[in-house]
Structure formats: structure tokens, C-alpha cells
Design a protein around this motif. Structure first.
Motif, mmCIF file in Angstrom:
data_model
loop_
_atom_site.group_PDB
_atom_site.id
_atom_site.type_symbol
_atom_site.label_atom_id
_atom_site.label_comp_id
_atom_site.label_asym_id
_atom_site.label_seq_id
_atom_site.Cartn_x
_atom_site.Cartn_y
_atom_site.Cartn_z
ATOM 1 N N ARG A 119 0.849 -1.179 0.000
ATOM 2 C CA ARG A 119 0.000 0.000 0.000
ATOM 3 C C ARG A 119 0.883 1.228 0.000
ATOM 4 N NH1 ARG A 119 -3.292 -1.562 4.205
ATOM 5 N NH2 ARG A 119 -2.465 -0.132 5.746
ATOM 6 N N ARG B 23 3.915 -8.392 9.712
ATOM 7 C CA ARG B 23 3.691 -8.265 8.269
ATOM 8 C C ARG B 23 4.711 -7.361 7.610
ATOM 9 N NH1 ARG B 23 -2.086 -5.881 8.936
ATOM 10 N NH2 ARG B 23 -0.798 -4.761 10.447
ATOM 11 N N GLY B 24 5.616 -6.787 8.422
ATOM 12 C CA GLY B 24 6.582 -5.831 7.886
ATOM 13 C C GLY B 24 6.061 -4.407 7.978
ATOM 14 N N PHE B 25 4.989 -4.168 8.736
ATOM 15 C CA PHE B 25 4.320 -2.865 8.752
ATOM 16 C C PHE B 25 4.636 -2.036 9.997
ATOM 17 C CE2 PHE B 25 0.432 -4.548 6.111
ATOM 18 C CZ PHE B 25 1.306 -4.894 5.091
ATOM 19 N N ALA B 26 5.557 -2.483 10.834
ATOM 20 C CA ALA B 26 5.833 -1.729 12.064
ATOM 21 C C ALA B 26 6.240 -0.290 11.732
ATOM 22 C CB ALA B 26 6.916 -2.429 12.872
ATOM 23 N N GLY B 27 5.998 0.628 12.667
ATOM 24 C CA GLY B 27 6.445 2.011 12.488
ATOM 25 C C GLY B 27 5.409 2.934 11.883
ATOM 26 N N GLU B 28 4.130 2.516 11.862
ATOM 27 C CA GLU B 28 3.082 3.362 11.280
ATOM 28 C C GLU B 28 2.669 4.461 12.260
ATOM 29 O OE1 GLU B 28 2.589 3.587 7.995
ATOM 30 O OE2 GLU B 28 0.505 2.860 7.978
ATOM 31 N N LEU B 29 3.603 5.347 12.584
ATOM 32 C CA LEU B 29 3.334 6.423 13.533
ATOM 33 C C LEU B 29 2.213 7.339 13.052
ATOM 34 C CD1 LEU B 29 4.580 7.650 16.218
ATOM 35 C CD2 LEU B 29 5.775 9.253 14.733
ATOM 36 N N HIS C 25 -0.575 6.821 11.934
ATOM 37 C CA HIS C 25 -1.943 6.422 12.254
ATOM 38 C C HIS C 25 -2.124 6.108 13.730
ATOM 39 C CE1 HIS C 25 -2.995 6.965 8.155
ATOM 40 N NE2 HIS C 25 -1.894 6.317 7.815
ATOM 41 N N CYS D 49 -7.326 5.944 6.704
ATOM 42 C CA CYS D 49 -7.035 4.601 7.233
ATOM 43 C C CYS D 49 -8.267 3.968 7.865
ATOM 44 C CB CYS D 49 -5.912 4.653 8.252
ATOM 45 S SG CYS D 49 -6.416 5.257 9.877
ATOM 46 N N GLY D 50 -9.325 4.741 8.045
ATOM 47 C CA GLY D 50 -10.508 4.215 8.722
ATOM 48 C C GLY D 50 -10.653 4.762 10.130
ATOM 49 N N LEU E 16 2.451 0.896 15.674
ATOM 50 C CA LEU E 16 3.897 1.024 15.844
ATOM 51 C C LEU E 16 4.620 -0.309 15.756
ATOM 52 C CD1 LEU E 16 4.206 3.610 18.725
ATOM 53 C CD2 LEU E 16 5.200 3.800 16.433
ATOM 54 N N ASP F 256 3.126 -3.645 14.923
ATOM 55 C CA ASP F 256 2.629 -4.683 14.019
ATOM 56 C C ASP F 256 2.793 -6.085 14.611
ATOM 57 O OD1 ASP F 256 1.638 -5.961 11.771
ATOM 58 O OD2 ASP F 256 3.514 -5.842 10.649
#
Lengths: 402, 402
Positions: free
Chosen positions: A179, A248-254, A256, A268-269, B331, B333
Motif C-alpha cells: 500500500r 507483516r513488515g508494517f511496524a512504524g506506522e506512527l 496512524h 485509514c478508517g 507502531l 505490528d
């Protein structure tokens, strides 16, 4: 080179290699190469004493590294030292190079870095990539890659691999962009659209930015949180010198992390995500400006001129960042927070309110927040250096490939 | 045993041991012991084939483990198998035991667990420890420890170490309680107040609870977030089967993640921290109840009876947990979130609103939230098992000590 080139790994070089005689030889090749890179030029005897192997063992390893083009002999050392003069060894300025590439929302960039860490060739093309389909973007990127590789080859280098930074979430296969909302891409396998002759690793720009900070930064600790932004806000969590990737490799989505649970709706919902307060477009909106191509440049320019609306918008963004980072610091207890990527250009106006907010919400010592010296170059450099690091960490794999 | 017994470590047994012949022997001792524990009873030949060493090498290792009291021979295997009957090996039900202890706000508990993972002795004392000074509390705990050790010794076990779970932040020295607000302790070195004859490890109750979940839970993944509570709300982050500790050892402070940035003041210096909405005392306050000794029991009892005020308070707490966990999941995942410790007793009333909130704020697949089957036993079991794990991971260290 089947594993992702830049996967988190234990501290020492090559520690992830198997626990066999063959694995030990490969680890020792890595030790020799790392030692010469860090402290060279060095004689074989000096390398032997530093890594605690016999001179004979080191000679065998050195010969293999010279044959593979990873080390070179500079000729006899200067006289005046004790004993027979040894030939000084250095990491080769020819040999393998790491090719880094970056797909930005407003630009494409490629560079080649040699084993010594020197950038030897570079190409940049400005132009909006938003909502363009992947094919033409990657065709353009491939052109730039060919150009940079040709330049590197003309100087005696050969490409050991290609690492591509993207502004989006990348699957753990290190090829598929799951994404990238600001490009409009999803579930895109970049492997089929890029030169097939180069081993490929794709990763999030925040991750590569954090690795650049770790490897090239000035006294960067081994545990830190790296915050960066293009249009979205991303972060990378570095723990004990390796990236925390998540399941899933998605860590660090600060971007959201909720900062006002009843705030405005987010793509993002969720509601009231950090991106709604501190993302570039949110800040432009708050300042009453139109989003154009050089968003950071526009904001920084106006703020520097003293535009009070822009300054207030950036102050509020810093406060929102402070709330989200309070949560992150409580969860992760990092040694520091580093602002990098495009975000570093706005640091002078974000930092005061960000630091205030963090201090206001922290009982004990406050986690220090600093600004990356690499700035917007971080992700591209991190990509190229990740290929170089993979060679240094397992030179035997490259020797087989050469 | 100088390193913390339960430090995060790479996947395989004993991987942290040095890369030498001696280190290889120690790793192989650990492999034999782990293999027999996981799959035993096994003959020497079966062990050899499973770990890929020669029968002769395995025999030498087995002899050493038997001499140290870690393995025992059960006598000849049942006939009907091919070849000469070998003697079946099993992990010893005598030998070393892990002593776990827990300092709760309302109780003290101690148990002994043998190498097979069986709890062999246990002692509990109810009574409020809030605002008591450390000396009398640890004197009582020492009494319980002596009692449990004496019982274990009467069954042929000997204590290999003591691990103590506390409701507070513990320094990375694994001895010093930096801050335990609900006990009223700070900067307290437990090492000087507990039996000096046992190697000691002190850790946060959420960390030990998470390790118990990892080792004893039902299909627990290797990447998860463990949320627990006594009066405070704590969490532990497990990454690739090891605890993420943070620079100072304070990682996992979920209770002070802001969920309403302008909410009520918190003792930590912040405002609107999760603890102000989902901590036991906050929930009691919201439900109009007085905080007493069995707070979870009181809330669970009233909720089960259908008390609408209590149910609403728990629903709101679940929503606040959902907001904080959205940030944490973005953060980190993780593969899942597990509610453990005392909090698990309130799960039926917290979970629906918690899951709703998480789903509402998540674009892709929602991170699953489950409830620990270990419940309030988690921290105590995690403590005892951490000592047992340390023996299994480096049996040579214990053999020297025995």
C-alpha cells in the motif's frame, strides 16, 4: 543473497551465518573485511592481532578477499615500523557497489555507493508520480538505474544489488508494495518491473532512512525511533542496531497513531490520527496554503519569512507529534528520537512545541529528540548502503556471485 | 549466571554463547537438553539423529548432563525397536528448580518449578503491601521462599535461582526497582533484602507474564503484545520470541500512552493517560465504587450480576484500551494482543468495546486480541520458568554451580 539484504541482525558481522566450519570461515571473512574497512590501511599482521586469528589464517582469508575484488593491496607499508614491511590492505574502491533507488511522490533518484562508503554516481529526476501507474514510473527508474550502473562500471565497479525505497508499506518478501496511498499503488510486485539482473530489495523509505542514520549518523545510538515524512508520516523502530519490522513488515506506522480519538476522519478508517495534524497536507491546510509540489520547501520558506499562520500550523503539528511520540516512547523506551527525511527541513519550527509536549508528559528524564544531518538524502543513502552492508557482512556470498 | 536469566535472545537454545570450541560444546549441551525435554524419553541414538551429531559426541554430552543431575536414565527402552536396546533419557525430575516469587499490591506468592516444567511447591500470603516499606515485605517474602525451597529440597530438588516479579519499573541491572508507585517504592535494590545464596533476577510483572504466555500459552506467536494490570496497566512487547526491554528497561509502559491529550491529570506528569480510563481504580471510580482489596473480584462480581454502572465503566475502559492499542499495533505490528494478569478476569466486559474500537480504527485485517489462559498466575509462573529456561539454555553454567 536470498535473505533481505538489510534484515535486522545481531550485533557482530555475519552472526546470522550457520554454526558450522563453513559458517565460521564466512564469519571470519566478514571480520577481516569489516576490520580493514573500519581501521585500514592495515597489514595482514595487524588484522590478525585485531581479530585474534593467526597470521596464516588471516593470509588465507585475505587472499580470498583480494581474488574476489573486495580488498586491494596498497604496496609495502612505510618504513620505520618494526619487522619486515607488510603490504598494506584497503577495501577496494573498485569491486562491488550498492545501487540505491528512491521512488518519491515528486521525484526519482538513484545512486551507486562503493565498499568504502563513497557515493560514486547519482541521478535524479523531478516530476510528480502521484496517481501514475507503476509501469511508466518504474520504466523511468530503470533508465536512471542503467545510467548510474553504466557510470559505476566505467570506473571499474560492478553492481552487487539494488535496493529501492518507497513511500508505503512493503511486504516481508521485500518486493511487494502492499500500500502506497500517496502514489496510489497497492499490491504491486516491483520485482517484475525492475532489471532482473540485479538482486532486489524493496523497503519503506522510513526504514532505509533509519538505517542510514544508524550507519552514517553522528553518534547515533543502537536503540532509537526514526521519524520521517513525505506526505504521510512514517517511523522506523531500531532496536539493538536492527530494524523492528513487525509480523507483516508494517511496524512504524506512527502516522496512524490516534492523537485525538474524536478528531477528523482519516483515510485509514480511524479518526484523529497523527497524519491529520502533522502530515504535510494537513499542515498546508491549517496554514491556508494549496498543496503543490515542493510542499516542505513552501512551508519552510514561509516559516522562515515569519508567516505567523504557517508558524502556528507547524507549532500545532509539533504538539501533535509530541503526543504521538509520548505514546511511542512509553512503549519502546528508545535512547533517542531522530527526525529525518523531508521532515528534517521543518525541524526548526516543529521541535520547540514537540519537545515541550514530550517534557510536559514525562515524569523522569525526557527522551532526547534530534534532527538527522542526512536530511532528505537518508532513504536513498540507506538503500545503497544496505547493499554494501550485505557484502561486508557476508563477502563469501558476493564472491560466489562475482 | 551473571546475565539476566530471561534476557531476550535469538531463536535457538544457547545462541548467545561465544563462537569458540568451548561455546560450541555449551550450545550442544543445551541442544541435547532441549531435545530430550521437548521429545523425550529418547535414546542417545535418537538424540544424535535429531540434532545431527555423532552418537559418540552425544554420549559424551549426555554423560555430562547426567553427572550434573539434569538428565536421568529411565532404564532400557521397550523391546520391539530395531537394534540393541538403548537406555531412554529423560529430563530430571530432581536436579535444579526455578524459584519464582511475586510481590503484588495485595499478596505475596512463591513457587518452585522443576526442569520438566512441573510446579512442585507453592506458597501464598494475602495482605495489603501498599505503602509498606520494602524491608518487612521482603522479610515476609524471604520466609515464603525458605518454605518453598525447603519443600523442594525435601523432594530432591535444589534451587538454581530466584526470579521476582514486581508491579513497577526495574532497572537493567535486574535487581533495582526504580519505581513501583502502587507499592510506594523507588530506587530499591532488592538484592540486599533477599537471600544472598540464590542468583537473583528482578523484573516487571508484565514482562514475566508475557514470558509465561510465550512458553506455556496455547499456540502463542513469537511476536505479540501482552497487556496486564494490577492497579497500573503494564504491557510487554515480545519480538521474535524475546522481550523488547528498551534502553533503560522501561519499554511497555502502555498505561501512560495518551488516549485523550486534554484528559485528567496523571501521576506521571501527563494528561489523559490510558491509566486514567482503564486502570482498576479509574474503573472503580467511574462505577461509583470504593477501591478495596479485591478490586478485580469486586468489578467482575458486579458486572456478572448485571450492574449497569459497572458494565458501562468497563465498556468505556475497553474503548480507551482500544485507542491505546491502535497506536501500539500501528507502531509494532504484532501478530496478536494478549490480555493477561489480573486484567484477564475482566475480559468478558472489556473485550467487546476494545475489539470494536480497534476494528473501527484499522483499515486492513484487525490484530486479534485474546485472553491468557494463565490469568493472574502468569507473572509468578513466568518468573519460575525463566530460571528453568536459563538452565536449559546453558546447562554448563549450572553444572559448574551445582
Amino acid at each position: 543473497m536470498t535473505a533481505p539484504l538489510h534484515e535486522a541482525r545481531p550485533a557482530g558481522p555475519g552472526r546470522a551465518l550457520p554454526d558450522t566450519q563453513q559458517g565460521m570461515r564466512r564469519r571470519n571473512l566478514a571480520r577481516v573485511l569489516h576490520t580493514v574497512r573500519a581501521e585500514g590501511p592495515l597489514s595482514r599482521a595487524a588484522v590478525a592481532s585485531r581479530i585474534g586469528l593467526t597470521r596464516a589464517a588471516v593470509s588465507t582469508l585475505v587472499d580470498e578477499l583480494i581474488r574476489s575484488g573486495l580488498l586491494e593491496e596498497l604496496g609495502p607499508e612505510r618504513p620505520g615500523r618494526v619487522g619486515r614491511p607488510g603490504s598494506a590492505l584497503a577495501v577496494s574502491g573498485r569491486g562491488p557497489a550498492g545501487i540505491g533507488a528512491e521512488i518519491g511522490v515528486d521525484h526519482l533518484a538513484v545512486c551507486a555507493v562503493d565498499l568504502r562508503g563513497t557515493t560514486r554516481s547519482r541521478a535524479i529526476r523531478q516530476g510528480a508520480n502521484r496517481d501514475r501507474s507503476p509501469q511508466p514510473v518504474l520504466a523511468e527508474l530503470t533508465e536512471l538505474i542503467r545510467q548510474v550502473v553504466a557510470e559505476a562500471e566505467s570506473e571499474g565497479l560492478w553492481p552487487a544489488g539494488l535496493a529501492v525505497a518507497v513511500p508505503g508499506l512493503v511486504a516481508r518478501d521485500a518486493r511487494t508494495v502492499v500500500r502506497a496511498p500517496n502514489l496510489g499503488w497497492h499490491d504491486t510486485d516491483l520485482g517484475t518491473l525492475l532489471p532482473a539482473d540485479l538482486p532486489l530489495t524493496v523497503d519503506n523509505e522510513a526504514n532505509f532512512g533509519a538505517l542510514a542514520e544508524l550507519w552514517l549518523g553522528d553518534g547515533t545510538p543502537r536503540d532509537f525511533l526514526h521519524v520521517s515524512a513525505e506526505i504521510g508520516i512514517g517511523a522506523a523502530v531500531v532496536v539493538d542496531g536492527g530494524l523492528l519490522r513487525g509480523t507483516r513488515g508494517f511496524a512504524g506506522e506512527l502516522g496512524h497513531v490516534p492523537v485525538q480519538p474524536d478528531g477528523p476522519e482519516c483515510a485509514c478508517g480511524g479518526r484523529g490520527c497523527l497524519e491529520q495534524y502533522a502530515g504535510e497536507e494537513a499542515v498546508l491546510r491549517a496554514a491556508g496554503l494549496e498543496p503543490g509540489e515542493d510542499r516542505v520547501g513552501l512551508l519552510a520558506g514561509r516559516a522562515a519569512e515569519g508567516d505567523e499562520g504557517v508558524r502556528r500550523a507547524l507549532r500545532d503539528a509539533g504538539t501533535a507529534l509530541g503526543v504521538a511520540l509520548t505514546g511511542a516512547v512509553n512503549l519502546l523506551d528508545p535512547e533517542s528520537v531522530v527526525l529525518g527525511g523531508e521532515l528534517s527541513g521543518l525541524a526548526p519550527w516543529l521541535l520547540p512545541s514537540l519537545r515541550d509536549e514530550l517534557a510536559r508528559r514525562t515524569a523522569g528524564p525526557v527522551c532526547p529528540v534530534s534532527v538527522s544531518r542526512l536530511g532528505p538524502q537518508g532513504p536513498l543513502l540507506g538503500a545503497a548502503h544496505s547493499v554494501v552492508r550485505a557484502v561486508l557482512d557476508d563477502p563469501a556470498a558476493v564472491a560466489r556471485q562475482a
